[in-house]
Scaffold this motif. Structure first.
Motif, PDB file in Angstrom:
ATOM      1  N   TRP A  22      -1.575   3.276  -0.404  1.00 22.48           N
ATOM      2  CA  TRP A  22      -0.275   3.848  -0.052  1.00 22.48           C
ATOM      3  C   TRP A  22       0.208   3.292   1.287  1.00 22.48           C
ATOM      4  CZ3 TRP A  22       1.780   6.693   3.911  1.00 22.48           C
ATOM      5  CH2 TRP A  22       3.084   7.163   3.697  1.00 22.48           C
ATOM      6  N   VAL A  23      -0.674   3.256   2.304  1.00 21.70           N
ATOM      7  CA  VAL A  23      -0.301   2.709   3.609  1.00 21.70           C
ATOM      8  C   VAL A  23       0.053   1.228   3.468  1.00 21.70           C
ATOM      9  CG1 VAL A  23      -1.125   2.132   5.938  1.00 21.70           C
ATOM     10  CG2 VAL A  23      -1.598   4.393   4.963  1.00 21.70           C
ATOM     11  N   HIS A  24      -0.718   0.500   2.661  1.00 24.73           N
ATOM     12  CA  HIS A  24      -0.460  -0.922   2.462  1.00 24.73           C
ATOM     13  C   HIS A  24       0.951  -1.146   1.904  1.00 24.73           C
ATOM     14  CE1 HIS A  24      -1.653  -5.099   1.524  1.00 24.73           C
ATOM     15  NE2 HIS A  24      -0.815  -4.950   0.509  1.00 24.73           N
ATOM     16  N   VAL A  25       1.266  -0.486   0.804  1.00 26.32           N
ATOM     17  CA  VAL A  25       2.567  -0.674   0.160  1.00 26.32           C
ATOM     18  C   VAL A  25       3.692  -0.210   1.084  1.00 26.32           C
ATOM     19  CG1 VAL A  25       4.026   0.076  -1.772  1.00 26.32           C
ATOM     20  CG2 VAL A  25       1.648  -0.620  -2.185  1.00 26.32           C
ATOM     21  N   GLN A  26       3.547   0.953   1.674  1.00 27.00           N
ATOM     22  CA  GLN A  26       4.592   1.485   2.559  1.00 27.00           C
ATOM     23  C   GLN A  26       4.810   0.579   3.770  1.00 27.00           C
ATOM     24  OE1 GLN A  26       6.639   3.908   1.907  1.00 27.00           O
ATOM     25  NE2 GLN A  26       7.689   3.816   3.855  1.00 27.00           N
ATOM     26  N   SER A  27       3.731   0.110   4.379  1.00 28.57           N
ATOM     27  CA  SER A  27       3.881  -0.729   5.578  1.00 28.57           C
ATOM     28  C   SER A  27       4.514  -2.076   5.229  1.00 28.57           C
ATOM     29  CB  SER A  27       2.546  -0.908   6.294  1.00 28.57           C
ATOM     30  OG  SER A  27       1.635  -1.621   5.498  1.00 28.57           O
ATOM     31  N   TRP A  28       4.184  -2.635   4.071  1.00 28.01           N
ATOM     32  CA  TRP A  28       4.817  -3.887   3.663  1.00 28.01           C
ATOM     33  C   TRP A  28       6.312  -3.674   3.452  1.00 28.01           C
ATOM     34  CZ3 TRP A  28       2.776  -8.670   1.110  1.00 28.01           C
ATOM     35  CH2 TRP A  28       1.529  -9.015   1.629  1.00 28.01           C
ATOM     36  N   ARG A  29       6.667  -2.564   2.840  1.00 25.90           N
ATOM     37  CA  ARG A  29       8.091  -2.292   2.594  1.00 25.90           C
ATOM     38  C   ARG A  29       8.844  -2.044   3.904  1.00 25.90           C
ATOM     39  NH1 ARG A  29       7.247   1.319  -2.882  1.00 25.90           N
ATOM     40  NH2 ARG A  29       6.966  -0.499  -4.268  1.00 25.90           N
ATOM     41  N   GLU A  30       8.170  -1.504   4.911  1.00 25.68           N
ATOM     42  CA  GLU A  30       8.787  -1.289   6.220  1.00 25.68           C
ATOM     43  C   GLU A  30       8.863  -2.581   7.030  1.00 25.68           C
ATOM     44  OE1 GLU A  30       7.124   3.254   7.034  1.00 25.68           O
ATOM     45  OE2 GLU A  30       6.453   1.625   8.325  1.00 25.68           O
ATOM     46  N   THR A  31       7.856  -3.426   6.899  1.00 32.88           N
ATOM     47  CA  THR A  31       7.694  -4.587   7.776  1.00 32.88           C
ATOM     48  C   THR A  31       8.374  -5.847   7.282  1.00 32.88           C
ATOM     49  OG1 THR A  31       5.548  -3.715   8.497  1.00 32.88           O
ATOM     50  CG2 THR A  31       5.958  -6.065   8.900  1.00 32.88           C
ATOM     51  N   TYR A  32       8.367  -6.086   5.984  1.00 33.33           N
ATOM     52  CA  TYR A  32       8.703  -7.406   5.479  1.00 33.33           C
ATOM     53  C   TYR A  32      10.069  -7.605   4.830  1.00 33.33           C
ATOM     54  CZ  TYR A  32       3.823  -8.354   6.479  1.00 33.33           C
ATOM     55  OH  TYR A  32       2.613  -8.510   7.111  1.00 33.33           O
ATOM     56  N   PRO A  33      10.991  -6.631   4.847  1.00 35.17           N
ATOM     57  CA  PRO A  33      12.327  -6.946   4.314  1.00 35.17           C
ATOM     58  C   PRO A  33      12.919  -8.131   5.084  1.00 35.17           C
ATOM     59  CG  PRO A  33      12.128  -4.597   4.607  1.00 35.17           C
ATOM     60  CD  PRO A  33      10.912  -5.225   5.259  1.00 35.17           C
ATOM     61  N   GLY A  34      13.445  -9.082   4.347  1.00 31.13           N
ATOM     62  CA  GLY A  34      13.997 -10.273   4.963  1.00 31.13           C
ATOM     63  C   GLY A  34      12.973 -11.376   5.178  1.00 31.13           C
ATOM     64  N   LEU A  35      11.689 -11.022   5.169  1.00 28.95           N
ATOM     65  CA  LEU A  35      10.624 -12.009   5.334  1.00 28.95           C
ATOM     66  C   LEU A  35       9.965 -12.360   4.006  1.00 28.95           C
ATOM     67  CD1 LEU A  35       8.875 -10.653   8.566  1.00 28.95           C
ATOM     68  CD2 LEU A  35      10.586 -12.463   8.386  1.00 28.95           C
ATOM     69  N   LEU A  36       9.930 -11.386   3.099  1.00 24.69           N
ATOM     70  CA  LEU A  36       9.357 -11.582   1.764  1.00 24.69           C
ATOM     71  C   LEU A  36      10.423 -11.219   0.728  1.00 24.69           C
ATOM     72  CD1 LEU A  36       5.781 -10.044   2.170  1.00 24.69           C
ATOM     73  CD2 LEU A  36       6.444 -12.455   2.252  1.00 24.69           C
ATOM     74  N   LEU A  41       8.529  -6.910  -2.955  1.00 23.66           N
ATOM     75  CA  LEU A  41       8.264  -5.649  -2.242  1.00 23.66           C
ATOM     76  C   LEU A  41       8.542  -4.443  -3.134  1.00 23.66           C
ATOM     77  CD1 LEU A  41       9.802  -6.552   1.227  1.00 23.66           C
ATOM     78  CD2 LEU A  41       7.376  -6.467   0.614  1.00 23.66           C
ATOM     79  N   ASP A  42       9.649  -4.488  -3.882  1.00 14.59           N
ATOM     80  CA  ASP A  42       9.990  -3.367  -4.767  1.00 14.59           C
ATOM     81  C   ASP A  42       8.975  -3.213  -5.894  1.00 14.59           C
ATOM     82  OD1 ASP A  42      12.234  -2.850  -3.253  1.00 14.59           O
ATOM     83  OD2 ASP A  42      13.621  -3.868  -4.641  1.00 14.59           O
ATOM     84  N   GLY A  43       8.362  -4.309  -6.312  1.00 16.98           N
ATOM     85  CA  GLY A  43       7.413  -4.279  -7.420  1.00 16.98           C
ATOM     86  C   GLY A  43       5.990  -3.925  -7.034  1.00 16.98           C
ATOM     87  N   MET A  44       5.731  -3.735  -5.741  1.00 16.34           N
ATOM     88  CA  MET A  44       4.376  -3.387  -5.320  1.00 16.34           C
ATOM     89  C   MET A  44       3.994  -2.023  -5.882  1.00 16.34           C
ATOM     90  SD  MET A  44       4.310  -4.731  -1.384  1.00 16.34           S
ATOM     91  CE  MET A  44       2.529  -4.529  -1.182  1.00 16.34           C
ATOM     92  N   SER A  45       2.753  -1.909  -6.339  1.00 15.19           N
ATOM     93  CA  SER A  45       2.274  -0.689  -6.978  1.00 15.19           C
ATOM     94  C   SER A  45       1.111  -0.087  -6.194  1.00 15.19           C
ATOM     95  CB  SER A  45       1.808  -1.025  -8.402  1.00 15.19           C
ATOM     96  OG  SER A  45       0.970  -0.025  -8.908  1.00 15.19           O
ATOM     97  N   VAL A  46       1.271   1.173  -5.800  1.00 12.16           N
ATOM     98  CA  VAL A  46       0.189   1.875  -5.110  1.00 12.16           C
ATOM     99  C   VAL A  46      -1.036   1.957  -6.022  1.00 12.16           C
ATOM    100  CG1 VAL A  46      -0.540   4.092  -4.141  1.00 12.16           C
ATOM    101  CG2 VAL A  46       1.731   3.165  -3.589  1.00 12.16           C
ATOM    102  N   GLN A  47      -0.834   2.235  -7.311  1.00 13.07           N
ATOM    103  CA  GLN A  47      -1.963   2.376  -8.232  1.00 13.07           C
ATOM    104  C   GLN A  47      -2.729   1.055  -8.370  1.00 13.07           C
ATOM    105  OE1 GLN A  47       1.161   3.576  -8.856  1.00 13.07           O
ATOM    106  NE2 GLN A  47       0.553   5.681  -8.386  1.00 13.07           N
ATOM    107  N   ARG A  48      -2.017  -0.044  -8.480  1.00  9.33           N
ATOM    108  CA  ARG A  48      -2.675  -1.352  -8.602  1.00  9.33           C
ATOM    109  C   ARG A  48      -3.441  -1.680  -7.322  1.00  9.33           C
ATOM    110  NH1 ARG A  48      -1.089  -6.345  -7.242  1.00  9.33           N
ATOM    111  NH2 ARG A  48       1.104  -5.782  -7.053  1.00  9.33           N
ATOM    112  N   HIS A  49      -2.828  -1.427  -6.174  1.00  8.41           N
ATOM    113  CA  HIS A  49      -3.505  -1.695  -4.902  1.00  8.41           C
ATOM    114  C   HIS A  49      -4.693  -0.759  -4.696  1.00  8.41           C
ATOM    115  CE1 HIS A  49      -1.184  -4.935  -3.125  1.00  8.41           C
ATOM    116  NE2 HIS A  49      -0.123  -4.403  -3.720  1.00  8.41           N
ATOM    117  N   ALA A  50      -4.607   0.467  -5.199  1.00  9.66           N
ATOM    118  CA  ALA A  50      -5.745   1.392  -5.093  1.00  9.66           C
ATOM    119  C   ALA A  50      -6.942   0.848  -5.869  1.00  9.66           C
ATOM    120  CB  ALA A  50      -5.358   2.781  -5.593  1.00  9.66           C
ATOM    121  N   ARG A  51      -6.704   0.290  -7.054  1.00  6.10           N
ATOM    122  CA  ARG A  51      -7.803  -0.314  -7.821  1.00  6.10           C
ATOM    123  C   ARG A  51      -8.417  -1.480  -7.053  1.00  6.10           C
ATOM    124  NH1 ARG A  51      -4.151   0.729 -11.952  1.00  6.10           N
ATOM    125  NH2 ARG A  51      -3.410  -1.432 -11.984  1.00  6.10           N
TER     126      ARG A  51
END
Length: 177
Positions: A22-36, A41-51
Motif C-alpha cells: 500500500w505504501v509502495h503504490v501510494q508513494s509512487w502515485r504521489e511522487t512520480y506524476p509527470g516522471l512516469l 501509475l493508475d494500473g499499479m495494484s496493491v494486491q499484486r505488490h503485496a504478493r
C-alpha cells in the motif's frame, strides 16, 4: 522540518506485505506524476505488490524496515548487500515515505537505520538509484552526503527512464543521522 512526529521503525516480515504494498503504490502515485506514465501509475495494484512483497520478504537476504505512525504505515526502506559484484557494496533497493510524513526526519532515520543494519553485515559502501528527474529525492541524497556515482536507464511502464546512483563510503560520508 515539520514538528517531530513519533514513528516506530521495526523490521518488516511477511505479515507486513500488504502494508508495504500500500505504501509502495501510494508513494509512487504521489511522487512520480509527470516522471512516469500516468497509465502505469493508475494500473499499479496493491494486491499484486503485496504478493511480490510477501515472496520477497520470505526469500531474500534483504533488510526491510517499516515505519508506522498513529494512523498506520507511512514509509519503508530496504537494502541488500551484494555478494560477488563489488566487495562490501550494499544497495538501498527502496526508500519511500508518504507525503504526509515527509520533512519529519523519517526518511533520514529509515536510511540511516538500514545503512547501520547493512554495515553490521559487512557493507563498506552504499548506493541508491533514483530517477534522474526526481530532483526532490536527489536533493535529499545530496543533503545527506551522497556523491553522484553512475547513470543508467530503467524500463518502467514500457519506457526507458534515466536514473542516477548516489554513493556513500564508510566511515566518512555514511548517511547516519
Amino acid at each position: 522540518m515539520r514538528n517531530q512526529i513519533a514513528y516506530a521503525i521495526c523490521p518488516a516480515g511477511p505479515g507486513d506485505a500488504l502494508d508495504l504494498a500500500w505504501v509502495h503504490v501510494q508513494s509512487w502515485r504521489e511522487t512520480y506524476p509527470g516522471l512516469l506514465p500516468r497509465a502505469y501509475l493508475d494500473g499499479m495494484s496493491v494486491q499484486r505488490h503485496a504478493r511480490l512483497w510477501r515472496k520477497r520478504l520470505l526469500s531474500s537476504d534483504e533488510v526491510t524496515l517499516v515505519a508506522e505512525g498513529a494512523e498506520g504505515p507511512v514509509g519503508y526502506c530496504s537494502g541488500l548487500s551484494w555478494r560477488g559484484r563489488e566487495d562490501g557494496l550494499a544497495e538501498i533497493t527502496t526508500l519511500y515515505v508518504l507525503g504526509q510524513a515527509q520533512a519529519s526526519g523519517l526518511g533520514r532515520r529509515l536510511l540511516s537505520d538500514t545503512a547501520r543494519a547493512l554495515a553490521a553485515r559487512g557493507a563498506m559502501s552504499l548506493v541508491i538509484w533514483v530517477l534522474r528527474e526526481n530532483t526532490k529525492a536527489r536533493g535529499f541524497y545530496e543533503h545527506l552526503g551522497g556523491k553522484l556515482d553512475a547513470a543508467r536507464s530503467e524500463m518502467v511502464g514500457g519506457r526507458a527512464i534515466p536514473s542516477v546512483a548516489y554513493r556513500w563510503e564508510r566511515p566518512f560520508g555514511w548517511p547516519v543521522g
